[in-house]
Design a protein around this motif. Structure first.
Motif, mmCIF file in Angstrom:
data_model
loop_
_atom_site.group_PDB
_atom_site.id
_atom_site.type_symbol
_atom_site.label_atom_id
_atom_site.label_comp_id
_atom_site.label_asym_id
_atom_site.label_seq_id
_atom_site.Cartn_x
_atom_site.Cartn_y
_atom_site.Cartn_z
ATOM 1 N N MET A 1 -6.555 4.719 6.868
ATOM 2 C CA MET A 1 -5.298 5.427 5.294
ATOM 3 C C MET A 1 -7.043 5.132 4.801
ATOM 4 O O MET A 1 -7.690 4.849 4.383
ATOM 5 C CB MET A 1 -4.436 4.143 4.701
ATOM 6 C CG MET A 1 -3.244 3.997 5.486
ATOM 7 S SD MET A 1 -2.264 3.697 3.983
ATOM 8 C CE MET A 1 -2.071 2.027 4.622
ATOM 9 N N SER A 2 -6.302 6.569 3.499
ATOM 10 C CA SER A 2 -6.870 6.884 2.747
ATOM 11 C C SER A 2 -7.314 5.901 2.184
ATOM 12 O O SER A 2 -5.818 5.244 1.066
ATOM 13 C CB SER A 2 -6.752 8.657 2.504
ATOM 14 O OG SER A 2 -5.082 7.988 1.325
ATOM 15 N N LYS A 3 -8.217 5.741 0.443
ATOM 16 C CA LYS A 3 -8.533 4.875 -0.685
ATOM 17 C C LYS A 3 -6.929 5.247 -1.522
ATOM 18 O O LYS A 3 -6.973 4.561 -2.046
ATOM 19 C CB LYS A 3 -9.796 4.701 -1.595
ATOM 20 C CG LYS A 3 -10.877 4.748 -0.633
ATOM 21 C CD LYS A 3 -12.251 4.237 -1.107
ATOM 22 C CE LYS A 3 -13.226 3.417 -0.122
ATOM 23 N NZ LYS A 3 -14.002 3.024 -0.561
ATOM 24 N N LEU A 4 -7.052 6.628 -2.014
ATOM 25 C CA LEU A 4 -5.581 6.855 -2.561
ATOM 26 C C LEU A 4 -4.450 6.250 -1.917
ATOM 27 O O LEU A 4 -3.359 5.736 -3.247
ATOM 28 C CB LEU A 4 -5.691 9.209 -2.960
ATOM 29 C CG LEU A 4 -4.985 8.936 -3.250
ATOM 30 C CD1 LEU A 4 -5.451 8.623 -5.107
ATOM 31 C CD2 LEU A 4 -4.813 10.629 -3.668
ATOM 32 N N THR A 5 -4.283 6.234 -0.665
ATOM 33 C CA THR A 5 -2.667 5.810 -0.529
ATOM 34 C C THR A 5 -3.248 4.343 -0.284
ATOM 35 O O THR A 5 -2.031 3.846 -1.038
ATOM 36 C CB THR A 5 -3.066 6.071 0.953
ATOM 37 O OG1 THR A 5 -2.890 7.716 1.730
ATOM 38 C CG2 THR A 5 -0.996 5.984 1.888
ATOM 39 N N GLN A 6 -3.820 4.199 -0.565
ATOM 40 C CA GLN A 6 -4.267 1.904 -0.262
ATOM 41 C C GLN A 6 -3.977 1.789 -1.831
ATOM 42 O O GLN A 6 -3.323 1.115 -2.455
ATOM 43 C CB GLN A 6 -5.551 1.970 0.426
ATOM 44 C CG GLN A 6 -4.998 1.667 1.638
ATOM 45 C CD GLN A 6 -6.578 1.189 1.777
ATOM 46 O OE1 GLN A 6 -7.375 0.674 0.994
ATOM 47 N NE2 GLN A 6 -7.021 0.661 3.029
ATOM 48 N N TYR A 7 -4.437 2.298 -2.871
ATOM 49 C CA TYR A 7 -4.159 2.401 -4.088
ATOM 50 C C TYR A 7 -2.640 2.634 -4.796
ATOM 51 O O TYR A 7 -2.399 2.043 -5.716
ATOM 52 C CB TYR A 7 -5.444 3.214 -4.991
ATOM 53 C CG TYR A 7 -4.937 3.077 -6.770
ATOM 54 C CD1 TYR A 7 -6.273 1.820 -7.195
ATOM 55 C CD2 TYR A 7 -4.457 4.469 -7.613
ATOM 56 C CE1 TYR A 7 -6.091 2.119 -8.959
ATOM 57 C CE2 TYR A 7 -4.605 3.602 -8.665
ATOM 58 C CZ TYR A 7 -5.119 3.188 -8.970
ATOM 59 O OH TYR A 7 -5.080 2.726 -10.481
ATOM 60 N N PHE A 8 -2.225 3.151 -4.059
ATOM 61 C CA PHE A 8 -0.413 3.844 -4.879
ATOM 62 C C PHE A 8 0.281 2.837 -4.330
ATOM 63 O O PHE A 8 0.648 2.213 -4.672
ATOM 64 C CB PHE A 8 -0.653 5.148 -4.231
ATOM 65 C CG PHE A 8 1.200 5.717 -4.242
ATOM 66 C CD1 PHE A 8 1.468 5.511 -5.858
ATOM 67 C CD2 PHE A 8 2.378 4.914 -3.789
ATOM 68 C CE1 PHE A 8 2.312 6.256 -5.952
ATOM 69 C CE2 PHE A 8 3.241 5.390 -3.935
ATOM 70 C CZ PHE A 8 3.601 6.137 -5.350
ATOM 71 N N LYS A 9 -0.006 2.123 -3.208
ATOM 72 C CA LYS A 9 0.598 1.386 -2.393
ATOM 73 C C LYS A 9 0.908 -0.245 -3.350
ATOM 74 O O LYS A 9 1.470 -0.837 -3.341
ATOM 75 C CB LYS A 9 0.803 1.165 -1.116
ATOM 76 C CG LYS A 9 1.373 1.863 -0.202
ATOM 77 C CD LYS A 9 0.703 1.858 1.029
ATOM 78 C CE LYS A 9 1.796 2.655 2.350
ATOM 79 N NZ LYS A 9 1.158 2.164 3.997
ATOM 80 N N ARG A 10 -0.861 -0.202 -3.548
ATOM 81 C CA ARG A 10 -0.937 -1.873 -4.456
ATOM 82 C C ARG A 10 -0.745 -1.264 -5.975
ATOM 83 O O ARG A 10 -0.279 -2.198 -5.868
ATOM 84 C CB ARG A 10 -2.200 -2.013 -4.599
ATOM 85 C CG ARG A 10 -3.038 -2.701 -4.109
ATOM 86 C CD ARG A 10 -4.785 -3.368 -3.461
ATOM 87 N NE ARG A 10 -4.203 -3.781 -2.440
ATOM 88 C CZ ARG A 10 -6.126 -2.556 -2.369
ATOM 89 N NH1 ARG A 10 -6.994 -1.764 -2.734
ATOM 90 N NH2 ARG A 10 -6.221 -2.022 -0.902
ATOM 91 N N ASN A 11 -1.145 -0.092 -6.622
ATOM 92 C CA ASN A 11 -0.699 -0.783 -7.947
ATOM 93 C C ASN A 11 0.025 -0.065 -8.277
ATOM 94 O O ASN A 11 0.701 -0.265 -9.262
ATOM 95 C CB ASN A 11 -2.322 -0.080 -8.988
ATOM 96 C CG ASN A 11 -3.289 -0.829 -8.005
ATOM 97 O OD1 ASN A 11 -3.426 -2.090 -8.083
ATOM 98 N ND2 ASN A 11 -3.995 -0.298 -7.546
ATOM 99 N N LEU A 12 0.365 1.731 -7.668
ATOM 100 C CA LEU A 12 1.289 2.245 -8.508
ATOM 101 C C LEU A 12 2.887 2.314 -7.696
ATOM 102 O O LEU A 12 3.692 3.106 -8.137
ATOM 103 C CB LEU A 12 0.941 3.384 -8.862
ATOM 104 C CG LEU A 12 -0.172 3.946 -9.344
ATOM 105 C CD1 LEU A 12 -0.839 5.281 -9.090
ATOM 106 C CD2 LEU A 12 -0.332 3.773 -10.856
ATOM 107 N N MET A 13 3.412 1.582 -6.393
ATOM 108 C CA MET A 13 4.615 1.864 -5.880
ATOM 109 C C MET A 13 5.117 1.401 -7.102
ATOM 110 O O MET A 13 6.994 2.266 -6.951
ATOM 111 C CB MET A 13 3.608 1.814 -4.654
ATOM 112 C CG MET A 13 5.831 1.759 -3.422
ATOM 113 S SD MET A 13 5.287 1.612 -2.083
ATOM 114 C CE MET A 13 4.960 -0.812 -1.689
ATOM 115 N N PHE A 14 5.862 0.354 -7.441
ATOM 116 C CA PHE A 14 6.745 -0.549 -7.924
ATOM 117 C C PHE A 14 7.181 0.213 -9.254
ATOM 118 O O PHE A 14 8.522 0.833 -9.345
ATOM 119 C CB PHE A 14 6.549 -1.609 -8.021
ATOM 120 C CG PHE A 14 6.962 -2.448 -6.092
ATOM 121 C CD1 PHE A 14 7.908 -2.442 -5.742
ATOM 122 C CD2 PHE A 14 5.491 -3.006 -6.107
ATOM 123 C CE1 PHE A 14 7.871 -3.214 -4.720
ATOM 124 C CE2 PHE A 14 5.417 -3.976 -5.017
ATOM 125 C CZ PHE A 14 6.892 -3.739 -4.672
#
Length: 110
Positions: A1-14
């Motif tokens: 997974m790219s860092k952008l996808t990880q950042y989205f899942k960790r911080n922005l998904m909810f």
């Protein structure tokens, strides 16, 4: 997974999901039908309203019911035209939404 996808899942998904769910719930609410008291208000102010306001009520009832979204504009028109909103008194407490809607439809046919 790219860092952008990880950042989205960790911080922005909810937060993003919260906004999407809130917007969907608001869309469902404003498209729902108004209550019997609102139909009573439109019925009681029909006689005092001018032709522009009456045609706006007719147009809003063209699909068989008035939604909350349409009622906001109608309430503003009634306040500008009639300068008062008549609330249902004791007689409206025993009516159902179908009876209140039928009274308004009767006035629309005249």
């Amino acid at each position: 997974m790219s860092k952008l996808t990880q950042y989205f899942k960790r911080n922005l998904m909810f937060p993003v999901l919260g906004v999407v769910v809130g917007a969907a719930a608001a869309g469902v609410y404003v498209s729902s039908e108004i209550d019997r008291d609102q139909y009573g208000i439109y019925t009681s102010t029909w006689v005092k309203a001018n032709t522009h306001t009456q045609s706006a009520i007719r147009e809003a009832m063209s699909d068989g019911f008035i939604s909350y979204w349409e009622s906001v504009q109608l309430n503003r028109l009634i306040m500008d035209d009639v300068r008062v909103i008549t609330f249902c008194s004791g007689a409206c407490d025993e009516t159902t939404i179908d009876e209140s809607k039928a009274q308004l439809v009767e006035l629309l046919k005249k």
